[in-house]
Each structure stands twice: as structure tokens, then as C-alpha cells.
Scaffold this active site. Structure first.
Site, PDB file in Angstrom:
ATOM      1  CD  GLU A   1     -29.032 -26.831  11.322  1.00 56.09           C
ATOM      2  OE1 GLU A   1     -27.806 -27.159  10.959  1.00 56.09           O
ATOM      3  OE2 GLU A   1     -29.650 -26.194  10.886  1.00 56.09           O
TER       4      GLU A   1
ATOM      5  CB  CYS B   1     -36.541 -21.930  14.623  1.00 57.44           C
ATOM      6  SG  CYS B   1     -36.803 -23.916  14.768  1.00 57.44           S
TER       7      CYS B   1
ATOM      8  CB  CYS C   1     -32.571 -36.228  16.835  1.00 58.24           C
ATOM      9  SG  CYS C   1     -34.703 -36.475  17.162  1.00 58.24           S
TER      10      CYS C   1
ATOM     11  CB  CYS D   1     -38.446 -38.536  11.774  1.00 58.81           C
ATOM     12  SG  CYS D   1     -39.557 -38.116  13.289  1.00 58.81           S
TER      13      CYS D   1
ATOM     14  CB  CYS E   1     -35.456 -35.625  10.283  1.00 59.33           C
ATOM     15  SG  CYS E   1     -34.951 -33.738  11.066  1.00 59.33           S
TER      16      CYS E   1
ATOM     17  CB  CYS F   1     -34.343 -29.104  11.271  1.00 60.64           C
ATOM     18  SG  CYS F   1     -35.663 -28.365  11.316  1.00 60.64           S
TER      19      CYS F   1
HETATM   20  N1  SAH Z   1     -38.891 -33.420  17.295  1.00 60.37           N
HETATM   21  C1  SAH Z   1     -39.663 -32.483  17.130  1.00 60.37           C
HETATM   22  C2  SAH Z   1     -38.673 -30.792  16.593  1.00 60.37           C
HETATM   23  C3  SAH Z   1     -38.499 -31.497  14.558  1.00 60.37           C
HETATM   24  S1  SAH Z   1     -38.050 -30.433  13.530  1.00 60.37           S
HETATM   25  C4  SAH Z   1     -40.370 -32.511  16.017  1.00 60.37           C
HETATM   26  O1  SAH Z   1     -40.364 -34.417  15.798  1.00 60.37           O
HETATM   27  O2  SAH Z   1     -41.536 -32.423  15.699  1.00 60.37           O
HETATM   28  C5  SAH Z   1     -40.072 -29.503  13.850  1.00 60.37           C
HETATM   29  C6  SAH Z   1     -40.771 -30.348  12.118  1.00 60.37           C
HETATM   30  O3  SAH Z   1     -39.854 -30.081  11.157  1.00 60.37           O
HETATM   31  C7  SAH Z   1     -41.397 -31.438  12.938  1.00 60.37           C
HETATM   32  O4  SAH Z   1     -42.169 -31.619  12.281  1.00 60.37           O
HETATM   33  C8  SAH Z   1     -40.529 -32.214  11.590  1.00 60.37           C
HETATM   34  O5  SAH Z   1     -40.662 -33.659  11.939  1.00 60.37           O
HETATM   35  C9  SAH Z   1     -40.617 -31.553  10.666  1.00 60.37           C
HETATM   36  N2  SAH Z   1     -39.661 -31.674   9.523  1.00 60.37           N
HETATM   37  C10 SAH Z   1     -38.645 -32.520   9.781  1.00 60.37           C
HETATM   38  N3  SAH Z   1     -37.389 -32.205   8.710  1.00 60.37           N
HETATM   39  C11 SAH Z   1     -37.659 -32.380   7.886  1.00 60.37           C
HETATM   40  C12 SAH Z   1     -38.014 -31.880   6.319  1.00 60.37           C
HETATM   41  N4  SAH Z   1     -36.804 -32.914   5.796  1.00 60.37           N
HETATM   42  N5  SAH Z   1     -38.949 -31.691   5.549  1.00 60.37           N
HETATM   43  C13 SAH Z   1     -39.935 -31.490   6.023  1.00 60.37           C
HETATM   44  N6  SAH Z   1     -40.228 -31.281   7.149  1.00 60.37           N
HETATM   45  C14 SAH Z   1     -38.978 -31.510   8.147  1.00 60.37           C
END
Ligand code: SAH
Length: 348
Positions: A93, A106, A113, A117, A120, A334
Site C-alpha cells: 500500500e 508515502c 517487514c 516493532c 506496527c 501503515c
Molecule cells: N521501517 C521504517 C518505516 C516504518 S513506518 C521505520 O521504522 O522507520 C514510519 C513510521 O511510523 C515509523 O517511525 C514507525 O515506527 C511509525 N509507526 C508504525 N506504526 C505506527 C503506529 N501504529 N502508530 C504510530 N506510529 C507508527
């Protein structure tokens, strides 16, 4: 034999391809412009090439073109979420966000992934594969074509860890900013990483002008490890040293992303610790109220707590913004749209 992924080829590689097809070198520039400037979706559209060359290309090469499976448009702010099918049927997406200063896309860098985290949605189904440069480029091309909006900014903040797909990422950035292609300024490209330290050093040495965003999300090693498994491999101190090197080499101000998770990392002490940690670094902090996902019980911090966190950082002369939540009404976080499709597929 696997067909050539011609959309991932640089102009000099394309020259070699054209030579192998016993064609004149100037054809390479024409084909490159068709693919990257005019965003052609088929060799048939390339009307200034001879029919025989188009047929040769058809036989030897494939022109990666993503299929749109779904588009959701926010009634609140016009944000659009696109669900694309890749040539092998996997899904990714991408999002189009409209700001006063221009349109930002974006994109995803991997199918799934493996960073895990905790908060996420993309982490839940695990990792399937890396995206090719062509598949990253085509997310931007398709959105520009379908929305008829000029894209001025690209952020690699969708599903996936971009530095875990390093070579394709760097190639993608060079091609996206190429003046013979879409020509998006590197200064308008942001790559977000969870902090894969050796790759941050490598990226610093690539001579690029992009913005690096680091997902910090905590100000102590212990708390960071609880939210982000990658923190066990690369400590917070190692990440910050890599950031200092990045700034030294590129002169580009860093962004720290900090997702505020209610009761986990949003106290005044957390803010103070964060200020101490990044003191002296030319940076900007982006606070993101966590977007709760149903698989975990994380909650958003209260509005007042978020404000206090911001105020505390500002007291230490740190640049802070709170990320405006875009597209709340359309599977905002995301990976949520893709995940909903995958869940549906499993049910049926
Ligand atoms: N792998 C990359 C891109 C991830 S998405 C990274 O870790 O930076 C972009 C941002 O959104 C990252 O900072 C990630 O930690 C954050 N993110 C992902 N899911 C989230 C959520 N449910 N709420 C808030 N931030 C989130």
C-alpha cells in the site's frame, strides 16, 4: 529464462540492453524517457520506436506495472490510500497526502517487514520479500498518473524497513531524482529507518541529499528494547553516533520520529531524557500519537500529555512538530488496508 526488469535499469544499463538487441545507442534514452518521464505502461505506447524494436522488448523484457486493487479517499482531508498488486500477486500500500506545500507520496519498500516493532501493523504478518526498484518507482508513477496530481515529495515510510533493502533503495532514490525521469529533488525525499546502524553509515557516504528520519520512539535503551526488537542489536548510543556521522557527512538535518504510546514513553521524564539525548544534534522531532492497532493494547496519550511533551522539548530549544493525523477515516495506520485484505483472503 526470467525476463529483464527494464524499469529497474539505469540509463547506462539500458544502453547495454539496447546494444545487446543490436539497436542504436540513442534508443536507450528514448526508452528511458518513455518509462520514467512519461510513465508508459506498455512497450506498445512507445510510438517513436520501430515496431521490430517494440517486439524485441516485448520478448526480452517486462515492464513492471502495478495494478490498483483499491483506492480509499478520506472525506476529512483528501488523503488517498492505494492498494496495489505486484506482478507476483503480493500486495503493497501507498498513500497520497495533499499539503499546502505540495503533494507527498508515502511508499512501501518491502512486502511485510521483519523488524517486529510492537505497535506496527506491518510487523504482524512478518516479511515476505524485498521490493525491486521498479516496484518502488511504480507506486509513485501510478499515483501521479491516477490522481493527476504532480507529486513533489516522496517519503519511504510505508510498509518495510528501507535500509533492510539497501541496494534497491539507493537505486530507487537515484532514479526517482534523475533529471531524465520524474526528477523529484533529493531534498524532497525522506527515508525512515528503525536504525540499522551500519547502513546509516553507508547511506551517509552515498553523496545523496535526502532527509533521514530515525524512528527513536524511546529515550532509554530499556524502553526502546520493549517497543523495538532491533534496539537489542543496535543500541540507542550507536544509533545516535551514526546520526552525528550522517549530519557531518551530508549537512542534512535529521528527523527523529517519536510515536507517543500512552503510559509507555510519554512522561515528562521521558521528554527530558530525550532532550538530553539529542542535545547539540541538528535535528527536528516529529511526535506521532500512536495509531492503535487491534492486535495490541497500546493507547494514545491524552491531548494534554502530548502538549506537555512538546512543551518540555521546546524548553530545551528543540524543534518539534506533532504529526497531523491524515486519513483517519481510511485505515489510517501503515499496513492496515493491506492487512484487512489479507485477513479477508484467509477467511474465504
Ligand atoms: N521501517 C521504517 C518505516 C516504518 S513506518 C521505520 O521504522 O522507520 C514510519 C513510521 O511510523 C515509523 O517511525 C514507525 O515506527 C511509525 N509507526 C508504525 N506504526 C505506527 C503506529 N501504529 N502508530 C504510530 N506510529 C507508527
Amino acid at each position: 529464462m526470467e525476463q529483464l526488469d527494464i524499469k529497474s535499469q539505469t540509463l547506462s544499463e539500458l544502453k547495454k540492453t539496447v546494444e545487446d538487441l543490436s539497436e542504436k545507442p540513442f534508443r536507450a534514452k528514448q526508452i528511458y524517457e518513455w518509462i520514467h518521464k512519461k510513465q508508459a505502461d506498455s512497450f506498445g505506447e512507445m510510438t517513436n520506436l520501430s515496431v521490430s524494436l517494440r517486439e524485441k522488448l516485448e520478448r526480452k523484457a517486462s515492464l513492471v506495472s502495478l495494478k490498483v486493487l483499491d483506492v480509499q479517499t478520506s472525506r476529512l482531508d483528501g488523503t488517498q490510500k492505494y492498494l496495489f498488486a505486484l506482478p507476483d500477486g503480493n500486495m503493497v500500500e501507498s498513500v497520497l497526502m495533499k499539503y499546502h506545500h505540495g503533494n507527498s507520496v508515502c511508499i512501501s519498500s518491502q512486502v511485510g517487514c521483519r523488524m517486529g516493532c510492537r505497535f506496527c501493523a506491518s510487523a504482524i504478518g512478518g516479511w515476505t520479500r524485498n521490493l525491486r526498484p521498479s516496484e518502488m518507482l511504480d507506486q509513485v508513477y501510478k499515483i501521479q498518473k491516477l490522481s493527476k496530481e504532480r507529486v513533489s515529495n516522496v517519503v519511504v515510510m510505508g510498509t518495510g524497513e528501507p535500509l533492510d533493502n539497501y541496494d534497491s533503495l539507493v537505486r530507487f532514490i537515484r532514479m526517482l531524482s534523475d533529471e531524465k525521469g520524474l526528477h523529484i529533488s533529493q531534498r524532497n525525499i525522506t527515508v525512515s529507518t528503525c536504525g540499522i546502524v551500519p547502513r546509516i553509515y553507508e547511506l551517509a557516504d552515498e553523496d545523496l541529499q535526502i532527509t533521514l528520519a530515525i524512528s527513536l520512539h524511546a529515550s532509554t535503551q530499556e524502553k526502546r528494547e520493549k517497543l523495538m526488537p532491533i534496539a537489542k542489536k543496535y543500541s540507542i548510543d550507536e544509533v545516535l553516533s551514526a546520526c552525528r556521522y550522517y549530519f557531518q557527512k551530508t549537512g542534512r538535518r535529521l528527523t527523529f520520529e517519536y510515536s507517543l504510546v500512552g503510559g509507555e514513553n510519554d512522561s515528562q521524564e521521558d521528554a527530558e531524557e530525550l532532550a538530553r539525548l539529542i542535545k547539540g544534534l541538528n535535528c527536528h522531532v516529529n511526535l506521532i500519537p500512536v495509531n492503535p492497532i487491534k492486535e495490541r493494547n497500546y493507547v494514545q496519550s491524552d491531548k494534554k500529555v502530548i502538549e506537555n511533551f512538546q512543551n518540555k522539548l521546546e524548553k530545551y530549544q528543540i524543534n518539534v512538530t506533532i504529526r497531523r493525523e491524515m486519513g483517519r477515516d481510511i485505515d489510517g495506520a501503515c499496513g492496515q488496508l493491506r492487512k484487512r485484505y489479507l485477513d479477508k483472503r484467509e477467511d474465504s
